[in-house]
Design an enzyme around this catalytic site. Sequence first.
Site, PDB file in Angstrom:
ATOM      1  N   ASP A  88       8.123 -14.504   8.215  1.00 34.22           N
ATOM      2  CA  ASP A  88       7.685 -14.416   6.647  1.00 34.22           C
ATOM      3  C   ASP A  88       8.374 -15.544   5.892  1.00 34.22           C
ATOM      4  OD1 ASP A  88       5.932 -12.470   7.352  1.00 34.22           O
ATOM      5  OD2 ASP A  88       7.416 -10.781   6.197  1.00 34.22           O
ATOM      6  N   TYR A 140       7.242 -19.099   6.678  1.00 32.42           N
ATOM      7  CA  TYR A 140       5.657 -18.997   6.195  1.00 32.42           C
ATOM      8  C   TYR A 140       5.774 -19.232   4.690  1.00 32.42           C
ATOM      9  CZ  TYR A 140       0.936 -17.994   4.741  1.00 32.42           C
ATOM     10  OH  TYR A 140      -0.208 -17.846   4.077  1.00 32.42           O
ATOM     11  N   SER A 172     -30.341  -1.282   6.000  1.00 31.51           N
ATOM     12  CA  SER A 172     -29.541  -0.087   6.074  1.00 31.51           C
ATOM     13  C   SER A 172     -29.669   0.280   7.702  1.00 31.51           C
ATOM     14  CB  SER A 172     -29.884   1.029   5.203  1.00 31.51           C
ATOM     15  OG  SER A 172     -29.702   2.262   5.665  1.00 31.51           O
ATOM     16  N   GLU A 199     -19.871  -0.202  18.854  1.00 34.83           N
ATOM     17  CA  GLU A 199     -18.815  -0.498  18.023  1.00 34.83           C
ATOM     18  C   GLU A 199     -18.470   0.492  17.054  1.00 34.83           C
ATOM     19  OE1 GLU A 199     -20.046  -4.048  15.653  1.00 34.83           O
ATOM     20  OE2 GLU A 199     -21.710  -3.987  16.920  1.00 34.83           O
ATOM     21  N   LYS A 213     -18.197   2.302  13.623  1.00 36.48           N
ATOM     22  CA  LYS A 213     -18.848   2.163  12.325  1.00 36.48           C
ATOM     23  C   LYS A 213     -17.714   2.130  11.144  1.00 36.48           C
ATOM     24  CE  LYS A 213     -22.842   3.801   9.560  1.00 36.48           C
ATOM     25  NZ  LYS A 213     -22.273   3.830   8.441  1.00 36.48           N
ATOM     26  N   ASP A 259     -15.807   2.213   7.976  1.00 33.27           N
ATOM     27  CA  ASP A 259     -16.082   3.002   6.815  1.00 33.27           C
ATOM     28  C   ASP A 259     -15.625   2.383   5.298  1.00 33.27           C
ATOM     29  OD1 ASP A 259     -17.403   4.957   5.095  1.00 33.27           O
ATOM     30  OD2 ASP A 259     -15.921   6.473   5.445  1.00 33.27           O
ATOM     31  N   ARG A 306     -23.767  -5.826  -0.887  1.00 40.57           N
ATOM     32  CA  ARG A 306     -25.121  -5.447  -0.461  1.00 40.57           C
ATOM     33  C   ARG A 306     -26.141  -5.249  -1.561  1.00 40.57           C
ATOM     34  NH1 ARG A 306     -27.520  -0.607   1.004  1.00 40.57           N
ATOM     35  NH2 ARG A 306     -29.088  -0.763   2.592  1.00 40.57           N
ATOM     36  N   GLU A 338     -18.044  -5.813   7.108  1.00 45.61           N
ATOM     37  CA  GLU A 338     -17.490  -4.623   6.408  1.00 45.61           C
ATOM     38  C   GLU A 338     -16.161  -4.823   5.877  1.00 45.61           C
ATOM     39  OE1 GLU A 338     -19.688  -2.311   6.143  1.00 45.61           O
ATOM     40  OE2 GLU A 338     -18.888  -0.183   5.615  1.00 45.61           O
ATOM     41  N   TYR A 363     -14.351  -7.342   8.805  1.00 44.94           N
ATOM     42  CA  TYR A 363     -14.584  -7.357  10.198  1.00 44.94           C
ATOM     43  C   TYR A 363     -15.958  -7.695  10.163  1.00 44.94           C
ATOM     44  CZ  TYR A 363     -10.082  -5.704  11.236  1.00 44.94           C
ATOM     45  OH  TYR A 363      -8.540  -5.538  11.378  1.00 44.94           O
ATOM     46  N   LYS A 372     -26.264  -0.925  19.408  1.00 47.20           N
ATOM     47  CA  LYS A 372     -27.430  -1.646  18.990  1.00 47.20           C
ATOM     48  C   LYS A 372     -27.781  -2.521  20.242  1.00 47.20           C
ATOM     49  CE  LYS A 372     -24.833  -3.620  15.077  1.00 47.20           C
ATOM     50  NZ  LYS A 372     -23.588  -4.394  14.501  1.00 47.20           N
ATOM     51  N   LYS A 418     -23.204   9.197  14.263  1.00 46.48           N
ATOM     52  CA  LYS A 418     -22.199   9.760  13.017  1.00 46.48           C
ATOM     53  C   LYS A 418     -21.206  10.589  13.672  1.00 46.48           C
ATOM     54  CE  LYS A 418     -22.369   8.720   9.449  1.00 46.48           C
ATOM     55  NZ  LYS A 418     -23.143   8.843   8.141  1.00 46.48           N
ATOM     56  N   CYS A 449      14.405  22.053 -11.119  1.00 45.02           N
ATOM     57  CA  CYS A 449      14.070  21.633  -9.801  1.00 45.02           C
ATOM     58  C   CYS A 449      14.183  23.032  -9.008  1.00 45.02           C
ATOM     59  CB  CYS A 449      15.517  20.836  -9.248  1.00 45.02           C
ATOM     60  SG  CYS A 449      15.125  20.536  -7.640  1.00 45.02           S
ATOM     61  N   CYS A 486      17.333  23.272  -6.600  1.00 45.24           N
ATOM     62  CA  CYS A 486      18.775  23.490  -7.156  1.00 45.24           C
ATOM     63  C   CYS A 486      18.819  23.876  -8.470  1.00 45.24           C
ATOM     64  CB  CYS A 486      19.448  22.005  -6.728  1.00 45.24           C
ATOM     65  SG  CYS A 486      19.084  20.671  -7.894  1.00 45.24           S
ATOM     66  N   CYS A 535      14.210  15.454  -9.866  1.00 49.01           N
ATOM     67  CA  CYS A 535      15.542  16.417 -10.173  1.00 49.01           C
ATOM     68  C   CYS A 535      16.729  15.569 -10.380  1.00 49.01           C
ATOM     69  CB  CYS A 535      15.635  16.971  -8.677  1.00 49.01           C
ATOM     70  SG  CYS A 535      17.203  17.929  -8.827  1.00 49.01           S
ATOM     71  N   CYS A 540      21.516  18.767  -5.063  1.00 50.19           N
ATOM     72  CA  CYS A 540      20.416  19.120  -4.421  1.00 50.19           C
ATOM     73  C   CYS A 540      20.342  18.997  -2.887  1.00 50.19           C
ATOM     74  CB  CYS A 540      19.374  18.541  -5.262  1.00 50.19           C
ATOM     75  SG  CYS A 540      17.755  19.056  -4.921  1.00 50.19           S
TER      76      CYS A 540
HETATM   77  S1  IVH Z   1     -25.186  -3.010  11.712  1.00 50.02           S
HETATM   78  C1  IVH Z   1     -29.010  -4.322  10.372  1.00 50.02           C
HETATM   79  N1  IVH Z   1     -22.509  -2.228  12.600  1.00 50.02           N
HETATM   80  O1  IVH Z   1     -22.821   1.090   8.044  1.00 50.02           O
HETATM   81  C2  IVH Z   1     -27.983  -3.305  10.919  1.00 50.02           C
HETATM   82  N2  IVH Z   1     -23.155  -1.619  10.331  1.00 50.02           N
HETATM   83  O2  IVH Z   1     -24.817   2.809   7.295  1.00 50.02           O
HETATM   84  C3  IVH Z   1     -26.885  -3.639  10.033  1.00 50.02           C
HETATM   85  N3  IVH Z   1     -21.487  -0.612   8.996  1.00 50.02           N
HETATM   86  O3  IVH Z   1     -24.692  -1.258   5.688  1.00 50.02           O
HETATM   87  C4  IVH Z   1     -25.818  -2.773  10.072  1.00 50.02           C
HETATM   88  N4  IVH Z   1     -19.892  -0.720  10.631  1.00 50.02           N
HETATM   89  O4  IVH Z   1     -22.338  -1.522   5.810  1.00 50.02           O
HETATM   90  C5  IVH Z   1     -23.220  -2.372  11.471  1.00 50.02           C
HETATM   91  N5  IVH Z   1     -20.308  -1.927  13.155  1.00 50.02           N
HETATM   92  C6  IVH Z   1     -21.341  -1.997  12.429  1.00 50.02           C
HETATM   93  C7  IVH Z   1     -20.988  -1.379  11.075  1.00 50.02           C
HETATM   94  C8  IVH Z   1     -21.894  -1.312  10.012  1.00 50.02           C
HETATM   95  C9  IVH Z   1     -20.285  -0.268   9.356  1.00 50.02           C
HETATM   96  C10 IVH Z   1     -22.002  -0.332   7.779  1.00 50.02           C
HETATM   97  C11 IVH Z   1     -22.817  -1.391   7.187  1.00 50.02           C
HETATM   98  C12 IVH Z   1     -24.292  -0.786   6.996  1.00 50.02           C
HETATM   99  C13 IVH Z   1     -23.967   0.606   6.875  1.00 50.02           C
HETATM  100  C14 IVH Z   1     -25.150   1.516   7.285  1.00 50.02           C
END
Ligand code: IVH
Length: 670
Positions: free
Chosen positions: A33, A36, A82, A114, A116, A118, A137, A174, A224, A289, A313, A407, A410, A425, A431
């Site tokens: 660090d 850097y 979506s 891959e 998903k 959050d 989005r 994301e 990512y 996919k 999910k 506290c 104690c 405390c 304590c």
């Molecule tokens: S692909 C056309 N891959 O999930 C397909 N989405 O519920 C586009 N998300 O809006 C989505 N990880 O924000 C894809 N590995 C992943 C993802 C991912 C998270 C999110 C993304 C999307 C939402 C849909």
Amino acid sequence: MTDSIASHIRDLITAIRRHDYNYHVLDTPTIGDSQYDELTRELKQLELEHPEFLDPNSPTQRVGAKPDSGFDEVTHRVSMLSIDNVFDLDEFRQFGERIKDRLHQADIPQMTAEPKLDGLALSIRYEQGQLVLAATRGDGQTGENVTQNVRTIRSIPLILKGSHFPEVLEIRGEVIMKKADFVAMNRRLSEASEKVFVNPRNAAAGSLRQLDPSIVSTRPLSFYAYGLGEVSEPLGDTHTEVMDALRQLGIPVNPGLITGEAEAIEKAYDSLMAERDALPYEIDGMVVKVDSIALQNALGFVARAPRFATAWKFPAQEASTRLVAIDLQVGRTGAITPVARLEPIFLGGVTVSNATLHNFDEVARLDVRPGDQVMVRRAGDVIPQIVKVIADRRPDSSKPIAIPSVCPVCQSSVERADGEAVIRCSGGLICQAQRLEHLKHFASRKAMDIDGVGERLLEILIEKEWVTTPADLYRLSADSLQGLDRMGAKSARNVIHSITTSKQTTFARFLYALGIRDVGEATARTLAASFGDLGRLIEASHEDLMNVDDVGPIVASHIRSFFEVDRHRSIIQELIDLGVQWPDVTASAPRNGPDLSGQTWVLTGTLESMTRDEASEKLRVLGAKVSGSVSAKTSVLVAGPGAGSKLTKAESLGVDVIDEATLTALFGEL
Ligand code: IVH
């Protein structure tokens, strides 16, 4: 000359970019660090001296100005879709069958899987390799322009790596906050009495939508990639190839991508679920996919989701349960935290029966009360949290809990510093919850300086209940220590020797060792010099204390409340009875030394017969103020061998300069 400066600036930028990539994308830094920081400092300095060479994509230019009003709207060239969900194996198999049928193929095609992630979806656009736009989005067609904020995310390159890339390259991915970053950030916010976030996704979304980029730059966001938007030329024939190509360009890509037949994908789901808690970020499922881009295009879209992908999910991580009680926990530093005791509930794979409430501001904000039905959220190894109270299910009889005044461990009084969310405390020394921290402090180098008594040994001594207060340290014998934690006879004797030697101390060290809140080394020294005698300090009123330099109303009240605790005074007496002592300066100061009150002294160079700390202490006893720098207000400079700039400055200002021998003579019998 200017040519070489320009090229040096370019080299620094290239080096810092490479280190950013190694650190933030590859997770394998190759320098420390401080090295850097040194590079960054050098670059900043050169850019300041040569604004004509300032590159807008320099790593120093990530944090820009705050926009006047909200974010501008951005229309997506390729809409941000979506994705459909499946919830179990059956539904997943139906997804495979539908694809096979639509493509009129005998087998389900090769697929990818891959995590998903959050967080929230983000589109980042590069033109000629430069980051030009970042957008949320929104409704899929129009989002918000968050470019200034996204520039502060250090894993996102401002310039693509390499020299071959499409002229227009829009990357979809994301924005998330890793679990550990989230916990640390919430702790910081909570300590600053700011609102905490309920989960990493809200934290990521809230941070990205912050208007001030300089605040966003302090929020630990990660990104990512998982797909593409508008591109001027294809990056590959399959999703796997596209992700590889992005990685080559320096873009962080969703980790854990696998490619395989449907069966392998089913197995991957089970493994990912098993790994879920151990992953550094929150995921809510697995995205599957079709790998081939040609087949993806052939499959097309339904409504607003592609047919080629689905999100498989995971079970929910939020559920409701009853809060039975709010208990108080006392931490190692005395912070008192409210903890929710819950009717046990099975959540995200484990039974949850406690949740953190952070502090009493959070209890008030949620208005959570014993008996309430609450939404609980648990994600991975993050401590379960209360998300909200289900208001219409509150029992009529419910009452808010009161902030405790003592506290729970104690019974010492509880303190809350101005502007702080945590309550603490005040019973440091006595304590049980704070024992280890206090004993460590007591024995530390700048306090009683007991060599060999560190965390490890103290833990054992506390565990065996041989030591509960600092006084107990002086009751230990070499015989009892021998054999503990592989300690031999010699080390045991050494430890006892250090303990014994530490009895001969100074008043300032002793005061500091007591661990009175906000009484650091400097304050302890000033107090020692002003009161000279422990009895007088214990008797001092709030006003007496306020008369001391550097002591304000808060510190004065900490000191008062410390000495008001009977047990504290009895421990001090025990220490003295066990032989802890310091030179009685009240008796000697006025008689044996000159009165230096009102004078400011500075020490520089090496002293031979005493340490600088000792010399400072004696000067303070005689009434002088000891300062670290020479100015026109300096009365005397004590210069030992090796004195440098302070001596030169003193001479130029006409300040009196004396050597160590003169100083020793002045101290006389002190
Ligand atoms: S692909 C056309 N891959 O999930 C397909 N989405 O519920 C586009 N998300 O809006 C989505 N990880 O924000 C894809 N590995 C992943 C993802 C991912 C998270 C999110 C993304 C999307 C939402 C849909």
